[in-house]
Design an enzyme around this catalytic site. Structure first.
Site, PDB file in Angstrom:
ATOM      1  CG  HIS A  90     -64.142  27.114  31.851  1.00  0.00           C
ATOM      2  ND1 HIS A  90     -64.189  28.387  32.376  1.00  0.00           N
ATOM      3  CD2 HIS A  90     -63.429  27.212  30.703  1.00  0.00           C
ATOM      4  CE1 HIS A  90     -63.543  29.220  31.577  1.00  0.00           C
ATOM      5  NE2 HIS A  90     -63.065  28.536  30.554  1.00  0.00           N
TER       6      HIS A  90
ATOM      7  CB  CYS B 106     -60.215  30.099  31.909  1.00  0.00           C
ATOM      8  SG  CYS B 106     -60.040  30.251  30.128  1.00  0.00           S
TER       9      CYS B 106
ATOM     10  CD  GLU C 190     -66.187  28.077  35.356  1.00  0.00           C
ATOM     11  OE1 GLU C 190     -65.364  27.226  35.755  1.00  0.00           O
ATOM     12  OE2 GLU C 190     -65.944  28.865  34.422  1.00  0.00           O
TER      13      GLU C 190
END
EC number: 6.3.5.3
Lengths: 84, 227
Positions: free
Chosen positions: B194, B86, B196
């Site tokens: 994302h 990002c 994560e």
């Protein structure tokens, strides 16, 4: 002392969705003659450099930080201001 | 394997990244502040999402000139894995470690939702545990993720197989739905989604975990005898 005006706009080849939305809004407002709107950034720099080439500095900062050459073009105006 | 999560003023996915590596992946990880001048003790560098420097001027523009980025460049040259997610991707683009730039999303909106990604290239150190063409679910959360580059660059990206992830559909206007790309050498990955935030089924998807596991697998194979 120099007053420098820097204008940064998206390159012609890059679609400007913000400008497009504003242009559409102007059409809705009745301004059908407004065919295109490009939105950009305007920055004012005050530069105090006695011995250096101001234009060189301006070009450098435009290329290193103020604009991203992949998507943006820049132009500038340099005015010498008289010190009070 | 020891990771660094680089923290800039305005980063806000740093803790998620830390959690993914420490608790889900089970590897060592430190937070590293943006003025660090030595990353030599780390095996992998993670640039998290957020709004570094408030996205002033352009996303990632100010962060890319911070001190730590010189070290990130050195790590990239040394072949260490660098992952930018990002805002981290935007910083990698601004720094020139990856080609292209981000424009505002085509619909001018901040888009925050789960999206389907297609694994276009599973022969990178970031994607080897996925199957080629596999569809995975990973969330996005960005206002400027509309990937742009000139035709020549796009051709090069395609020829060198540098497009690792593509959106399953047009979500933000990105050229040929690009969601993530690697550099020519293959050790720097930038992606808007994302991974994560997709490391546990409780979060809605665990599809992102394989990305981190791929990095560790590659590192073990090249650094640990009898891995």
């Amino acid at each position: 002392m120099y007053k420098v005006k820097v204008f940064v706009t998206l390159r012609e080849s890059v679609l400007d969705p913000q400008g497009k939305a504003v242009q559409q809004s102007l059409t809705n407002l009745g301004y059908e003659g407004v065919e295109d709107v490009r939105i950009g950034k305007y920055m004012e720099l005050t530069i105090n450099e006695k011995n250096q080439d101001v234009e060189k500095t301006v070009k450098e900062v435009c290329e290193k930080l103020l604009s991203n050459p992949v998507i943006e073009d820049y132009r500038y105006e340099i005015e010498e201001s008289v010190q009070q | 394997m020891k990771f660094a999560v680089i923290v800039f003023p305005g980063s806000n996915c740093d803790v998620d990244m830390f959690h993914a590596v420490k608790d889900e992946l089970g590897e060592e990880v430190d937070f590293v502040w943006h003025d660090a001048d030595d990353l030599s003790s780390y095996d992998g560098i993670l640039l998290p999402g957020g709004f570094s420097y408030g996205d002033y001027l352009r996303s990632g523009a100010i962060a890319h000139l911070s001190k730590v980025m010189n070290e990130v460049k050195k790590a990239a040259e040394a072949g260490k894995p660098i992952l930018g997610v990002c805002n981290g991707f935007q910083i990698l683009l601004e720094s020139g470690l990856l080609p292209g730039a981000m424009l505002r999303n085509k619909n001018l909106k901040f888009i925050c939702k789960q999206v389907e990604l297609k694994v276009e290239n599973n022969e990178t150190m970031f994607s080897s545990l996925y199957k080629k063409g596999e569809t995975i679910t990973v969330p996005i959360a960005h206002g400027e993720g509309n990937y742009y580059c000139d035709e020549q660059t796009l051709k090069k990206l395609q020829e060198n197989n540098q497009i690792v992830f593509a959106y399953g559909e047009d979500v933000n206007g990105s050229l040929i739905d690009i969601a993530g790309i690697v550099n020519e050498k293959g050790n720097v990955l930038g992606m808007m989604p994302h991974p994560e935030r997709a490391v546990d089924e409780l979060l809605g998807s665990a599809d992102g975990l394989k990305l981190f596991q791929s990095i560790v697998k590659h590192w073990r194979e090249s650094h640990v005898v009898n891995a």
